[in-house]
Design a protein around this motif. Structure first.
Motif, PDB file in Angstrom:
ATOM      1  N   ALA A  61     -20.007 -16.032   2.595  1.00 14.06           N
ATOM      2  CA  ALA A  61     -21.001 -16.074   3.668  1.00 14.06           C
ATOM      3  C   ALA A  61     -21.611 -14.699   3.839  1.00 14.06           C
ATOM      4  N   ARG A  62     -22.819 -14.652   4.394  1.00 10.33           N
ATOM      5  CA  ARG A  62     -23.506 -13.416   4.691  1.00 10.33           C
ATOM      6  C   ARG A  62     -24.221 -13.548   6.033  1.00 10.33           C
ATOM      7  N   THR A  63     -24.574 -12.410   6.613  1.00  9.41           N
ATOM      8  CA  THR A  63     -25.297 -12.381   7.878  1.00  9.41           C
ATOM      9  C   THR A  63     -26.603 -11.615   7.712  1.00  9.41           C
ATOM     10  N   TRP A  64     -27.545 -11.871   8.617  1.00  7.64           N
ATOM     11  CA  TRP A  64     -28.790 -11.112   8.680  1.00  7.64           C
ATOM     12  C   TRP A  64     -29.352 -11.233  10.093  1.00  7.64           C
ATOM     13  N   THR A  65     -30.356 -10.419  10.398  1.00  8.84           N
ATOM     14  CA  THR A  65     -30.981 -10.454  11.714  1.00  8.84           C
ATOM     15  C   THR A  65     -32.452 -10.831  11.575  1.00  8.84           C
ATOM     16  N   MET A  66     -32.996 -11.342  12.670  1.00  6.49           N
ATOM     17  CA  MET A  66     -34.402 -11.746  12.707  1.00  6.49           C
ATOM     18  C   MET A  66     -35.018 -11.315  14.027  1.00  6.49           C
ATOM     19  N   GLU A  67     -36.261 -10.908  13.986  1.00  7.84           N
ATOM     20  CA  GLU A  67     -37.031 -10.663  15.194  1.00  7.84           C
ATOM     21  C   GLU A  67     -37.717 -11.964  15.617  1.00  7.84           C
ATOM     22  N   LYS A  68     -38.050 -12.051  16.887  1.00 12.68           N
ATOM     23  CA  LYS A  68     -38.762 -13.233  17.367  1.00 12.68           C
ATOM     24  C   LYS A  68     -40.059 -13.405  16.582  1.00 12.68           C
ATOM     25  N   GLY A  69     -40.294 -14.606  16.094  1.00 10.13           N
ATOM     26  CA  GLY A  69     -41.489 -14.880  15.301  1.00 10.13           C
ATOM     27  C   GLY A  69     -41.274 -14.780  13.803  1.00 10.13           C
ATOM     28  N   ASP A  70     -40.152 -14.176  13.372  1.00 14.62           N
ATOM     29  CA  ASP A  70     -39.855 -14.116  11.946  1.00 14.62           C
ATOM     30  C   ASP A  70     -39.625 -15.523  11.397  1.00 14.62           C
ATOM     31  N   LEU A  71     -39.921 -15.699  10.127  1.00 12.73           N
ATOM     32  CA  LEU A  71     -39.666 -16.961   9.446  1.00 12.73           C
ATOM     33  C   LEU A  71     -38.579 -16.752   8.402  1.00 12.73           C
ATOM     34  N   CYS A  72     -37.605 -17.642   8.388  1.00 11.04           N
ATOM     35  CA  CYS A  72     -36.535 -17.601   7.398  1.00 11.04           C
ATOM     36  C   CYS A  72     -36.691 -18.782   6.437  1.00 11.04           C
ATOM     37  N   ARG A  73     -36.678 -18.479   5.152  1.00 11.78           N
ATOM     38  CA  ARG A  73     -36.687 -19.519   4.120  1.00 11.78           C
ATOM     39  C   ARG A  73     -35.356 -19.452   3.372  1.00 11.78           C
ATOM     40  N   ILE A  74     -34.685 -20.591   3.258  1.00  9.78           N
ATOM     41  CA  ILE A  74     -33.433 -20.680   2.519  1.00  9.78           C
ATOM     42  C   ILE A  74     -33.666 -21.624   1.341  1.00  9.78           C
ATOM     43  N   THR A  75     -33.413 -21.112   0.137  1.00 12.52           N
ATOM     44  CA  THR A  75     -33.796 -21.813  -1.085  1.00 12.52           C
ATOM     45  C   THR A  75     -32.585 -22.147  -1.950  1.00 12.52           C
ATOM     46  N   ILE A  76     -32.621 -23.353  -2.522  1.00 15.85           N
ATOM     47  CA  ILE A  76     -31.669 -23.743  -3.564  1.00 15.85           C
ATOM     48  C   ILE A  76     -32.096 -22.995  -4.824  1.00 15.85           C
ATOM     49  N   CYS A  77     -31.388 -21.916  -5.151  1.00 13.64           N
ATOM     50  CA  CYS A  77     -31.878 -21.027  -6.205  1.00 13.64           C
ATOM     51  C   CYS A  77     -31.252 -21.283  -7.572  1.00 13.64           C
ATOM     52  N   GLU A  78     -30.174 -22.057  -7.634  1.00 16.15           N
ATOM     53  CA  GLU A  78     -29.569 -22.377  -8.929  1.00 16.15           C
ATOM     54  C   GLU A  78     -29.298 -23.867  -9.080  1.00 16.15           C
ATOM     55  N   GLY A  79     -28.462 -24.416  -8.219  1.00 18.53           N
ATOM     56  CA  GLY A  79     -28.120 -25.831  -8.288  1.00 18.53           C
ATOM     57  C   GLY A  79     -27.826 -26.367  -6.908  1.00 18.53           C
ATOM     58  N   SER A  80     -27.678 -27.672  -6.803  1.00 17.45           N
ATOM     59  CA  SER A  80     -27.486 -28.340  -5.521  1.00 17.45           C
ATOM     60  C   SER A  80     -26.322 -27.729  -4.747  1.00 17.45           C
ATOM     61  N   LEU A 229     -32.498 -12.872  16.638  1.00 15.44           N
ATOM     62  CA  LEU A 229     -31.331 -13.628  16.183  1.00 15.44           C
ATOM     63  C   LEU A 229     -30.418 -12.825  15.270  1.00 15.44           C
ATOM     64  N   LEU A 230     -29.135 -13.113  15.372  1.00 15.01           N
ATOM     65  CA  LEU A 230     -28.155 -12.816  14.345  1.00 15.01           C
ATOM     66  C   LEU A 230     -27.804 -14.159  13.717  1.00 15.01           C
ATOM     67  N   VAL A 231     -27.917 -14.250  12.398  1.00 16.33           N
ATOM     68  CA  VAL A 231     -27.712 -15.516  11.692  1.00 16.33           C
ATOM     69  C   VAL A 231     -26.619 -15.325  10.642  1.00 16.33           C
ATOM     70  N   ALA A 232     -25.794 -16.344  10.465  1.00 15.03           N
ATOM     71  CA  ALA A 232     -24.787 -16.339   9.399  1.00 15.03           C
ATOM     72  C   ALA A 232     -24.893 -17.632   8.606  1.00 15.03           C
ATOM     73  N   LEU A 233     -24.744 -17.520   7.296  1.00 15.48           N
ATOM     74  CA  LEU A 233     -24.822 -18.674   6.404  1.00 15.48           C
ATOM     75  C   LEU A 233     -23.652 -18.643   5.436  1.00 15.48           C
ATOM     76  N   SER A 234     -22.952 -19.773   5.345  1.00 20.02           N
ATOM     77  CA  SER A 234     -21.879 -19.935   4.377  1.00 20.02           C
ATOM     78  C   SER A 234     -22.311 -20.884   3.279  1.00 20.02           C
ATOM     79  N   CYS A 235     -22.041 -20.511   2.020  1.00 20.07           N
ATOM     80  CA  CYS A 235     -22.196 -21.439   0.895  1.00 20.07           C
ATOM     81  C   CYS A 235     -20.896 -22.229   0.791  1.00 20.07           C
ATOM     82  N   CYS A 236     -20.951 -23.483   1.158  1.00 23.66           N
ATOM     83  CA  CYS A 236     -19.750 -24.304   1.301  1.00 23.66           C
ATOM     84  C   CYS A 236     -18.970 -24.401  -0.010  1.00 23.66           C
ATOM     85  N   PRO A 237     -17.629 -24.250   0.045  1.00 29.52           N
ATOM     86  CA  PRO A 237     -16.826 -24.383  -1.171  1.00 29.52           C
ATOM     87  C   PRO A 237     -16.748 -25.818  -1.679  1.00 29.52           C
ATOM     88  N   GLN A 238     -17.323 -26.759  -0.919  1.00 29.14           N
ATOM     89  CA  GLN A 238     -17.428 -28.147  -1.403  1.00 29.14           C
ATOM     90  C   GLN A 238     -18.670 -28.332  -2.279  1.00 29.14           C
TER      91      GLN A 238
END
Length: 267
Positions: A61-80, A229-238
């Motif tokens: 997992a990783r974290t990042w921050t965002m300012e109000k109005g920022d846009l976050c794009r999360i992409t499938i970059c290799e496989g499902s 925002l403070l955001v955290a995203l985990s790449c699920c081990p499933q």
């Protein structure tokens, strides 16, 4: 006499009135967004600058921050791959994402223009879901749909409950490790937004089910921050969640996710 009453109760099944369902939170005005306004926010952000790019490695997992109005794009970059997300108010981390209230206000699976709401006593919109390449998946023949706010993150405690074995390797443990650098602890990790995940409830037993994620390389979602925002995203081990929790998951079904933050140019 008592035995007679009990017999009659057993022999005459109780009849229940048939009532139509009532939607408890039927599109409250505060939950609606001006679609044209948010489309413009999306356009301005995408036409602005990419202020951060990161890749969340598989099984981490990783974290990042965002300012109000920022846009976050999360992409499938290799496989499902599915991901588990947490959100906090960057200026007050006691305010955090409330999946249950988000589910009540919107639905079990978020669609574009739905919002992510914070916990009580705050109850503020934290972010607005603005774009989804999987939007046409809809609701399938089994009632399955994408991007749910019903399932909790996978965790090592439940894994031990199921298998009797100890392990370190779950969305909960990954998120816990990731937020330490932000001064947060395990107690700050909370129920998640399950992105790219296809889930529902079985019609006969009403049990939570998962299907292999329909996401493919190049699919992405976007949301706009409605507060800092403070955001955290985990790449699920499933991985793509094609295998039930407790069973062996081959490493090759797990993949990273790419994160990009777009910000409107200053005039």
């Amino acid at each position: 006499m008592e035995n007679t009453i009990c017999y009659r109760l057993k022999s005459q099944p109780r009849k229940f009135d048939k009532n139509p369902p009532t939607v408890c939170y039927d599109k409250p005005e505060a939950a609606q967004v001006n679609k044209a306004e948010y489309d413009e926010k999306r356009y301005n952000a995408i036409m602005g600058d990419v202020v951060e790019t990161l890749v969340v490695p598989k099984k981490s997992a990783r974290t990042w921050t965002m300012e109000k109005g920022d846009l976050c794009r999360i992409t499938i970059c290799e496989g499902s791959q599915v991901g588990d997300m947490n959100f906090w108010n960057l200026d007050n981390t006691k305010e955090r994402f409330y999946s249950g209230k988000t589910r009540q206000i919107h639905s079990t699976h978020l669609k574009i223009y739905d919002r992510l709401w914070s916990n009580l006593p705050y109850l503020n919109p934290m972010a607005t879901f603005i774009f989804d390449t999987l939007k046409d998946y809809g609701i399938d023949e089994d009632g399955g749909s994408c991007h749910d706010v019903i399932g909790t993150r996978c965790d090592d405690y439940t894994y031990k409950l199921i298998t009797g074995e100890d392990r370190f390797g779950s969305c909960h443990s990954y998120l816990t490790e990731a937020v330490k650098e932000r001064g947060l602890t395990e107690a700050d990790v909370h129920d998640v937004w399950n992105i790219f995940m296809c889930t529902g409830f079985t019609r006969d037993t009403q049990q939570y089910f998962c299907k292999p994620s329909p996401s493919r390389k190049g699919d992405f979602i976007e949301f706009i921050a409605d507060m800092r925002l403070l955001v955290a995203l985990s790449c699920c081990p499933q991985g793509d969640v094609s295998i039930a929790v407790g069973q062996f998951v081959p490493d090759e079904v797990c993949h990273p996710l790419k994160v990009e933050i777009f910000r409107k140019k200053d005039k």
